[in-house]
Scaffold this motif. Structure first.
Motif, PDB file in Angstrom:
ATOM      1  N   GLU A   1      -2.066  -6.132  14.133  1.00 40.09           N
ATOM      2  CA  GLU A   1      -1.049  -5.089  13.972  1.00 40.09           C
ATOM      3  C   GLU A   1      -1.526  -4.064  12.952  1.00 40.09           C
ATOM      4  O   GLU A   1      -2.161  -4.403  11.955  1.00 40.09           O
ATOM      5  CB  GLU A   1       0.270  -5.704  13.516  1.00 40.09           C
ATOM      6  N   GLU A   2      -1.220  -2.801  13.199  1.00 39.27           N
ATOM      7  CA  GLU A   2      -1.628  -1.756  12.272  1.00 39.27           C
ATOM      8  C   GLU A   2      -0.563  -0.664  12.200  1.00 39.27           C
ATOM      9  O   GLU A   2       0.204  -0.458  13.132  1.00 39.27           O
ATOM     10  CB  GLU A   2      -2.980  -1.160  12.670  1.00 39.27           C
ATOM     11  N   LYS A   3      -0.518   0.016  11.064  1.00 39.62           N
ATOM     12  CA  LYS A   3       0.419   1.104  10.836  1.00 39.62           C
ATOM     13  C   LYS A   3      -0.327   2.247  10.163  1.00 39.62           C
ATOM     14  O   LYS A   3      -1.181   2.030   9.302  1.00 39.62           O
ATOM     15  CB  LYS A   3       1.571   0.668   9.926  1.00 39.62           C
ATOM     16  N   VAL A   4       0.013   3.471  10.560  1.00 39.85           N
ATOM     17  CA  VAL A   4      -0.535   4.657   9.912  1.00 39.85           C
ATOM     18  C   VAL A   4       0.530   5.215   8.983  1.00 39.85           C
ATOM     19  O   VAL A   4       1.666   5.462   9.411  1.00 39.85           O
ATOM     20  CB  VAL A   4      -0.959   5.719  10.941  1.00 39.85           C
ATOM     21  N   LEU A   5       0.182   5.397   7.713  1.00 44.39           N
ATOM     22  CA  LEU A   5       1.142   5.850   6.715  1.00 44.39           C
ATOM     23  C   LEU A   5       1.059   7.350   6.500  1.00 44.39           C
ATOM     24  O   LEU A   5      -0.021   7.949   6.538  1.00 44.39           O
ATOM     25  CB  LEU A   5       0.891   5.160   5.369  1.00 44.39           C
ATOM     26  N   ALA A   6       2.236   7.946   6.259  1.00 45.82           N
ATOM     27  CA  ALA A   6       2.339   9.336   5.833  1.00 45.82           C
ATOM     28  C   ALA A   6       2.692   9.335   4.348  1.00 45.82           C
ATOM     29  O   ALA A   6       3.171   8.339   3.813  1.00 45.82           O
ATOM     30  CB  ALA A   6       3.414  10.055   6.651  1.00 45.82           C
ATOM     31  N   PRO A   7       2.461  10.443   3.647  1.00 50.79           N
ATOM     32  CA  PRO A   7       2.803  10.496   2.219  1.00 50.79           C
ATOM     33  C   PRO A   7       4.253  10.095   1.962  1.00 50.79           C
ATOM     34  O   PRO A   7       5.160  10.499   2.687  1.00 50.79           O
ATOM     35  CB  PRO A   7       2.554  11.966   1.858  1.00 50.79           C
TER      36      PRO A   7
ATOM     37  N   VAL B   1       6.855  -0.822   7.294  1.00 47.22           N
ATOM     38  CA  VAL B   1       6.694   0.425   6.553  1.00 47.22           C
ATOM     39  C   VAL B   1       8.046   0.869   6.023  1.00 47.22           C
ATOM     40  O   VAL B   1       9.060   0.781   6.720  1.00 47.22           O
ATOM     41  CB  VAL B   1       6.093   1.527   7.451  1.00 47.22           C
ATOM     42  N   GLN B   2       8.063   1.326   4.759  1.00 48.71           N
ATOM     43  CA  GLN B   2       9.301   1.799   4.164  1.00 48.71           C
ATOM     44  C   GLN B   2       9.031   3.039   3.320  1.00 48.71           C
ATOM     45  O   GLN B   2       7.906   3.291   2.904  1.00 48.71           O
ATOM     46  CB  GLN B   2       9.936   0.712   3.297  1.00 48.71           C
ATOM     47  N   GLN B   3      10.096   3.833   3.111  1.00 54.38           N
ATOM     48  CA  GLN B   3      10.003   4.991   2.231  1.00 54.38           C
ATOM     49  C   GLN B   3      10.088   4.525   0.775  1.00 54.38           C
ATOM     50  O   GLN B   3      10.861   3.625   0.462  1.00 54.38           O
ATOM     51  CB  GLN B   3      11.141   5.969   2.526  1.00 54.38           C
TER      52      GLN B   3
ATOM     53  N   GLU C   1       5.240   6.963   2.065  1.00 53.96           N
ATOM     54  CA  GLU C   1       5.503   5.699   2.757  1.00 53.96           C
ATOM     55  C   GLU C   1       4.708   4.571   2.112  1.00 53.96           C
ATOM     56  O   GLU C   1       3.659   4.787   1.502  1.00 53.96           O
ATOM     57  CB  GLU C   1       5.153   5.805   4.238  1.00 53.96           C
ATOM     58  N   GLN C   2       5.227   3.358   2.309  1.00 58.63           N
ATOM     59  CA  GLN C   2       4.601   2.158   1.752  1.00 58.63           C
ATOM     60  C   GLN C   2       4.520   1.084   2.836  1.00 58.63           C
ATOM     61  O   GLN C   2       5.518   0.804   3.508  1.00 58.63           O
ATOM     62  CB  GLN C   2       5.410   1.645   0.567  1.00 58.63           C
ATOM     63  N   ALA C   3       3.345   0.508   3.007  1.00 60.70           N
ATOM     64  CA  ALA C   3       3.173  -0.626   3.916  1.00 60.70           C
ATOM     65  C   ALA C   3       3.349  -1.905   3.111  1.00 60.70           C
ATOM     66  O   ALA C   3       2.711  -2.078   2.071  1.00 60.70           O
ATOM     67  CB  ALA C   3       1.796  -0.593   4.567  1.00 60.70           C
ATOM     68  N   VAL C   4       4.209  -2.794   3.589  1.00 62.46           N
ATOM     69  CA  VAL C   4       4.467  -4.058   2.924  1.00 62.46           C
ATOM     70  C   VAL C   4       3.987  -5.185   3.826  1.00 62.46           C
ATOM     71  O   VAL C   4       4.424  -5.306   4.979  1.00 62.46           O
ATOM     72  CB  VAL C   4       5.963  -4.237   2.600  1.00 62.46           C
ATOM     73  N   VAL C   5       3.068  -6.015   3.323  1.00 63.31           N
ATOM     74  CA  VAL C   5       2.535  -7.144   4.081  1.00 63.31           C
ATOM     75  C   VAL C   5       3.065  -8.426   3.460  1.00 63.31           C
ATOM     76  O   VAL C   5       2.919  -8.667   2.262  1.00 63.31           O
ATOM     77  CB  VAL C   5       0.989  -7.151   4.062  1.00 63.31           C
TER      78      VAL C   5
ATOM     79  N   VAL D   1       0.868  -1.176   0.000  1.00 63.69           N
ATOM     80  CA  VAL D   1       0.000   0.000   0.000  1.00 63.69           C
ATOM     81  C   VAL D   1       0.904   1.224   0.000  1.00 63.69           C
ATOM     82  O   VAL D   1       1.680   1.426   0.941  1.00 63.69           O
ATOM     83  CB  VAL D   1      -0.930   0.029   1.229  1.00 63.69           C
ATOM     84  N   SER D   2       0.815   2.039  -1.063  1.00 65.04           N
ATOM     85  CA  SER D   2       1.697   3.202  -1.219  1.00 65.04           C
ATOM     86  C   SER D   2       0.858   4.470  -1.157  1.00 65.04           C
ATOM     87  O   SER D   2      -0.111   4.614  -1.905  1.00 65.04           O
ATOM     88  CB  SER D   2       2.437   3.133  -2.560  1.00 65.04           C
ATOM     89  N   LEU D   3       1.248   5.391  -0.268  1.00 66.57           N
ATOM     90  CA  LEU D   3       0.443   6.594  -0.036  1.00 66.57           C
ATOM     91  C   LEU D   3       1.039   7.806  -0.746  1.00 66.57           C
ATOM     92  O   LEU D   3       2.202   8.147  -0.537  1.00 66.57           O
ATOM     93  CB  LEU D   3       0.344   6.878   1.462  1.00 66.57           C
TER      94      LEU D   3
END
Length: 395
Positions: free
Chosen positions: A290-296, A309-311, A298-302, A275-277
């Motif tokens: 588990e949950e993560k909040v993304l900022a612009p 989360v990674q840039q 950032e990418q969530a990798v499952v 998921v890329s924001l």
């Protein structure tokens, strides 16, 4: 190789003249086309102070960075032979150059590399493969609308999207299906391999579906929430609706937003979901809780039960929405999975080649031979066989 030399020299001249301030994209057609083909190149080049730095940074990267792969070294070595280098005795110290200098030099080198015309040593075989690859055309606007009663409607390929309202219309206003039907409560828009389509949902949210993707949604959302289900890849521009969260459910995660732009890559048969924001804020959660909040940016990798989360470069993550493949140090095996899906072909790759990393970009509107050129740039020893819609890559 005369053609190759011409492309390298011409590209370097354009970049050097631009850095000197002698030409500008608004007045120079060739420079404008170069920057249109490589959108990030202009930003990277502008970070170099002058034409001398362009030469110096390419030299620094090719001479002093020890851990670059042989492929990149060959690229930069060829570029350096085209630039008049200063005497090594006069070379200044680069030990403390900012990181973005080497990044810019690397990007420039690879962009120039991507412009080269590659000629196979086995000229006859290369011509045969290229001609076969030219017959493998890219995907297009293809989708089917499925209704809750089991019926379906093949959507017009001359349009690129539909709008959900009292009628279901194409995005030019023409009617796809009228309001008289009573079978619209839940619908699924699906694209095949080699297909893509757009949809505007009843709340105004816009969704772009990539190849081999399905989106399940209601004809009207409830007052409490807006929920859709996704298999595949889609880019969302969510309309704001105060107090009514927009929720995307995939096989691997749940994405919750209020109003934002983001990309979801979640194919059931692939290990990783991403998921890329681009803008706004989203919350990504997995079945473990588990949950993560993304900022612009950032990418969530499952991956399985793991969520990290990674840039990322958002431009690369959503390049498909701009009709482009962008490869930035990506494993060849991963790249070819996406390519095969878009061109609706089967690609078999020797396991020893799957982890080779790929750099470059190519239009998704081009025939498959353009993708093969990028692959051959990576390693010209790769052998390619094409039989119908089956492609085989070997050592």
């Amino acid at each position: 190789m005369a053609n190759t030399k011409h492309h390298i020299d011409n590209t370097l001249i354009l970049l050097q003249e631009y850095l000197k301030g002698n030409i500008h994209p608004t007045t120079d057609r060739e420079l404008r086309m170069l920057f249109q083909q490589y959108p990030d190149l202009r930003i990277m080049v502008e970070k170099l102070e002058n034409a001398d730095h362009l030469r110096q940074e390419l030299e620094y990267y090719s001479v002093h960075v020890k851990d670059i792969e042989k492929r990149e070294s060959r690229v930069l070595s060829n570029i350096m032979t085209k630039i008049e280098k200063p005497s090594l005795k006069k070379t200044i110290s680069y030990k403390k150059l900012p990181l973005w200098y080497t990044a810019a030099a690397c990007f420039i080198g690879l962009a120039i590399f991507g412009i080269w015309t590659i000629k196979s040593k086995d000229h006859n075989n290369n011509i045969d493969v290229t001609k076969l690859a030219e017959n493998l055309h890219p995907g297009g606007n293809k989708a089917t609308l499925h209704f809750s009663d089991g019926s379906s409607l093949g959507l017009d390929q001359s349009h690129n999207g539909i709008v959900i309202g009292s009628n279901i219309t194409y995005n030019d206003g023409s009617v796809a299906i009228g309001s008289s039907t009573d079978k619209r409560q839940m619908m699924t828009l699906s694209t095949p391999r080699g297909g893509q389509y757009e949809i505007q949902l009843s709340d105004g949210t816009k969704v772009w579906l990539n190849a081999s993707t399905s989106l399940k949604y209601p004809d009207k959302f409830t007052e409490q929430q807006r929920l859709v289900e996704l298999d595949g890849e889609a880019y969302f521009e969510v309309a704001k609706s105060q107090g009514r969260p927009f929720i995307v459910i995939t096989e691997k995660e749940k994405i919750e937003v209020l109003g934002t732009h983001f990309n979801v890559y979640s194919y059931p048969n692939e290990k990783e979901s991403k998921v890329s924001l681009k803008e706004g804020k989203v919350k990504v959660s997995v079945p473990t809780g588990e949950e993560k909040v993304l900022a612009p940016g950032e990418q969530a990798v499952v991956n399985g039960e793991n969520l990290r989360v990674q840039q990322v470069s958002i431009d690369e993550s959503i390049s498909w929405t701009n009709d482009e493949f962008m490869f930035n140090n990506e494993p060849l095996g991963t790249v070819l999975t996406q390519v095969a899906r878009w061109y609706d072909i089967d690609i078999n790759i020797d396991p020893s080649l799957s982890k080779i990393t790929l750099w470059g970009s190519v239009s998704r509107l081009d025939t498959f031979d353009k993708v093969l050129k990028i692959i051959k740039m990576t390693d010209d020893k790769i052998k390619i066989q094409i039989e119908g819609r089956r492609v085989k890559l070997m050592k």
